[in-house]
Design a protein around this motif. Structure first.
Motif, PDB file in Angstrom:
ATOM      1  N   PRO A  97       0.822  -1.213   0.000  1.00  0.00           N
ATOM      2  CA  PRO A  97       0.000   0.000   0.000  1.00  0.00           C
ATOM      3  C   PRO A  97       0.851   1.257   0.000  1.00  0.00           C
ATOM      4  O   PRO A  97       2.018   1.247   0.397  1.00  0.00           O
ATOM      5  N   LYS A  98       0.232   2.327  -0.436  1.00  0.00           N
ATOM      6  CA  LYS A  98       0.916   3.619  -0.517  1.00  0.00           C
ATOM      7  C   LYS A  98       1.556   3.961   0.819  1.00  0.00           C
ATOM      8  O   LYS A  98       0.904   3.945   1.859  1.00  0.00           O
ATOM      9  N   ARG A  99       2.858   4.266   0.778  1.00  0.00           N
ATOM     10  CA  ARG A  99       3.593   4.588   1.998  1.00  0.00           C
ATOM     11  C   ARG A  99       4.452   5.817   1.778  1.00  0.00           C
ATOM     12  O   ARG A  99       5.182   5.920   0.795  1.00  0.00           O
ATOM     13  N   GLU A 100       4.338   6.752   2.711  1.00  0.00           N
ATOM     14  CA  GLU A 100       5.192   7.939   2.713  1.00  0.00           C
ATOM     15  C   GLU A 100       6.521   7.589   3.376  1.00  0.00           C
ATOM     16  O   GLU A 100       6.545   7.072   4.497  1.00  0.00           O
ATOM     17  N   ILE A 101       7.602   7.848   2.693  1.00  0.00           N
ATOM     18  CA  ILE A 101       8.933   7.532   3.196  1.00  0.00           C
ATOM     19  C   ILE A 101       9.692   8.829   3.417  1.00  0.00           C
ATOM     20  O   ILE A 101       9.832   9.650   2.501  1.00  0.00           O
TER      21      ILE A 101
ATOM     22  N   PRO B  24      -7.091  -1.268  -4.887  1.00  0.00           N
ATOM     23  CA  PRO B  24      -6.014  -0.898  -3.965  1.00  0.00           C
ATOM     24  C   PRO B  24      -6.255   0.380  -3.170  1.00  0.00           C
ATOM     25  O   PRO B  24      -5.557   0.628  -2.187  1.00  0.00           O
ATOM     26  N   THR B  25      -7.222   1.211  -3.593  1.00  0.00           N
ATOM     27  CA  THR B  25      -7.348   2.520  -2.950  1.00  0.00           C
ATOM     28  C   THR B  25      -8.689   2.736  -2.276  1.00  0.00           C
ATOM     29  O   THR B  25      -8.751   3.048  -1.091  1.00  0.00           O
ATOM     30  N   HIS B  26      -9.801   2.574  -3.015  1.00  0.00           N
ATOM     31  CA  HIS B  26     -11.112   2.678  -2.385  1.00  0.00           C
ATOM     32  C   HIS B  26     -12.101   1.764  -3.089  1.00  0.00           C
ATOM     33  O   HIS B  26     -11.796   1.169  -4.113  1.00  0.00           O
ATOM     34  N   GLY B  27     -13.289   1.644  -2.499  1.00  0.00           N
ATOM     35  CA  GLY B  27     -14.260   0.666  -2.958  1.00  0.00           C
ATOM     36  C   GLY B  27     -14.967   1.059  -4.243  1.00  0.00           C
ATOM     37  O   GLY B  27     -14.835   2.177  -4.756  1.00  0.00           O
ATOM     38  N   ALA B  28     -15.745   0.091  -4.758  1.00  0.00           N
ATOM     39  CA  ALA B  28     -16.475   0.285  -6.009  1.00  0.00           C
ATOM     40  C   ALA B  28     -17.695  -0.633  -6.012  1.00  0.00           C
ATOM     41  O   ALA B  28     -17.877  -1.464  -5.119  1.00  0.00           O
TER      42      ALA B  28
END
Length: 301
Positions: free
Chosen positions: A42-46, A207-211
């Motif tokens: 998942p999206k991660r801020e590094i 991967p981000t939000h539902g549908a």
């Protein structure tokens, strides 16, 4: 219109310092067509300097499969025992046919480690037919501009063809079982129809939000098994931001499977031989550049 025949949330797992979500295999299915494993980072801020420079300790072997990495955001670097070394950035992919054996090391690109940024990626393991398991290994990086995009009706979305083909648009990467991976992006509050390949198993992941898929409401981070008898999948994005959906599938490979760790062969004896070859050094070794941390640490796979 029922088009979803299973829903299974991806399960958390750990790879090094990263928490991932493993979508395949799961309790519903062991495989989708030739796809044996699917991990989502998942999206991660590094933060700048948060992670140490890679030292080669993640290098590991593969045999008998294809590994396929899609970098949605950020950048990844690849080294392998064939001497390949390249980086792909957002929207690019790394395809590696392990064939009869290879050692590779996949890591965050140095600028991302040094300066910080975002990483969001996916990895698939794809089975190979028996004849291709004994072929020499290959590696191919493909940058985002070299992957075709098919626009959907009315400008309501697009299909980026990472692997396989869609609507006459074909990825440059080889396939062995009509396998495909598509990154579908749907505009806010839009409904689109996606044409599926007739007769091929197919799954989807949000991967981000539902549908809403067919008549089913699907949450984010869920793997779904799909069946569209008329060949068309209906997807609605209920959000006021674009929706990302990965669709993948292909022909099931009916050869026997013997799997142990990163090796996937057709019998236990072939597994034993693959491990013996690796331990004997026949998969080769990675030679890192002299200015790379792995070289400085004298770490060899």
């Amino acid at each position: 219109m029922k088009q979803v025949f299973f829903q299974e949330p991806a399960q958390p797992d750990q790879v090094g310092t990263f928490t991932i979500r493993r979508a395949l295999p799961n309790r519903a299915v062991n495989a989708v067509g030739p796809f044996l494993l699917f991990d989502h980072l998942p999206k991660r801020e590094i933060s700048a300097g948060e992670l140490p420079e890679a030292d080669g300790s993640f290098a590991h072997p593969h045999a008998g499969i294809v590994t396929f990495t899609y970098v949605m955001e950020g950048a990844m670097t690849h080294f392998d025992s064939l001497g390949n070394n390249s980086s792909v950035s957002a929207g690019g992919v790394q395809w590696m046919k392990a064939g009869n054996g290879i050692v590779h090391d996949e890591m965050l690109a140095t600028p991302l480690r040094r300066d910080g940024g975002v990483l969001h990626s996916f990895q698939f393991w794809i089975n190979l037919p028996a004849p291709n398991k004994i072929e020499p290994a290959q590696y191919m990086p493909v940058s985002s501009p070299d992957l075709p995009v098919a626009m959907l009706a009315g400008g309501r979305g697009e299909v980026k063809v990472l692997l396989g083909q869609y609507d006459g648009q074909s990825s440059p990467i080889p396939t062995y079982a009509d396998e495909f991976i598509w990154h579908v992006r749907i505009e806010p509050l839009a409904t689109v129809d996606i044409a599926l390949h007739a007769g091929l198993p197919v799954a989807g992941f949000l991967p981000t939000h539902g549908a809403v898929v067919g008549d089913a409401k699907i949450d984010a981070h869920t793997l779904i098994g799909l069946d569209a008898p008329d060949g068309t999948l209906e997807i609605t994005n209920p959000a006021v931001e674009p929706l990302d959906l990965l669709l993948f599938g292909g022909e099931a490979i009916t050869d026997p499977i013997a799997m142990r760790g990163p090796f996937v062969m057709n019998s236990d004896s072939e597994l034993t031989e693959a491990f013996r070859a690796y331990r004997a050094g026949k998969f080769g070794r990675i030679t890192y550049p002299a200015d790379h941390a792995a070289y400085k640490h004298r770490i060899t796979p």
